[in-house]
Design a protein around this motif. Structure first.
Motif, short mmCIF file in Angstrom:
data_model
loop_
_atom_site.label_atom_id
_atom_site.label_comp_id
_atom_site.label_asym_id
_atom_site.label_seq_id
_atom_site.Cartn_x
_atom_site.Cartn_y
_atom_site.Cartn_z
N TRP A 55 0.84 -1.20 0.00
CA TRP A 55 0.00 0.00 0.00
C TRP A 55 0.87 1.25 0.00
CZ3 TRP A 55 -4.52 0.23 -1.83
CH2 TRP A 55 -5.40 -0.82 -1.71
N GLY A 56 2.00 1.20 0.72
CA GLY A 56 2.91 2.34 0.73
C GLY A 56 3.45 2.64 -0.66
N ASP A 57 3.81 1.57 -1.40
CA ASP A 57 4.28 1.74 -2.78
C ASP A 57 3.19 2.36 -3.65
OD1 ASP A 57 6.66 0.49 -2.08
OD2 ASP A 57 6.03 -1.47 -2.83
N ILE A 58 1.96 1.86 -3.48
CA ILE A 58 0.85 2.35 -4.29
C ILE A 58 0.57 3.82 -4.01
CG2 ILE A 58 -1.67 2.16 -4.60
CD1 ILE A 58 -1.29 -0.90 -4.35
N GLU A 59 0.64 4.22 -2.72
CA GLU A 59 0.39 5.62 -2.36
C GLU A 59 1.42 6.55 -2.99
OE1 GLU A 59 0.27 5.57 1.89
OE2 GLU A 59 -1.86 5.05 1.94
N GLU A 60 2.65 6.07 -3.20
CA GLU A 60 3.71 6.90 -3.74
C GLU A 60 3.79 6.85 -5.28
OE1 GLU A 60 7.29 5.70 -1.80
OE2 GLU A 60 6.53 6.23 0.19
#
Length: 123
Positions: A55-60
């Motif tokens: 999710w962190g990758d997706i948010e960035e």
């Protein structure tokens, strides 16, 4: 605020919607929409990539990359033998319809000769 519970598409365990381990095969990303209790059950994959983003990758991610993101799971890749798929296979294999089997089952229940779903070998 309530909690909803779902059944894992693969292992059939129940899990809450607030679980930190739940995974969904996101329909907006090309998936089938199936829900899973864990990453292990979902085995999410990105076609042509080695890893599934967090999710962190997706948010960035830049918006264009996010919109192009595709995910697949064991269900949409045809690697999961769901009860629905097994039933369709067996009906076709034995040349009967669901309606015929349901009528036969109801008749056996009325006569007291039905097989319970928790019988050995069913799962």
């Amino acid at each position: 605020m309530g909690v909803s519970f779902y059944v894992c598409t693969r292992c059939e365990r129940t899990y809450p919607d607030c679980s930190s381990t739940r995974e969904d095969c996101d329909e907006d990303r090309g998936g089938c929409g199936a829900g899973y209790c864990s990453k292990k059950c979902a085995e999410l994959q990105r076609p042509g990539h080695d890893e599934v983003p967090t999710w962190g990758d997706i948010e960035e991610m830049p918006r264009e990359e996010f919109e192009a993101l595709e995910l697949t799971c064991v269900n949409c890749r045809g690697e999961n033998a769901s009860d629905e798929n097994l039933l369709a296979f067996m009906l076709k294999r034995h040349g009967v319809t669901r309606k015929q089997v349901a009528a036969e089952y109801m008749a056996s229940r009325q006569s007291g000769t039905d097989v319970q779903s928790d019988a050995e070998g069913v799962k």
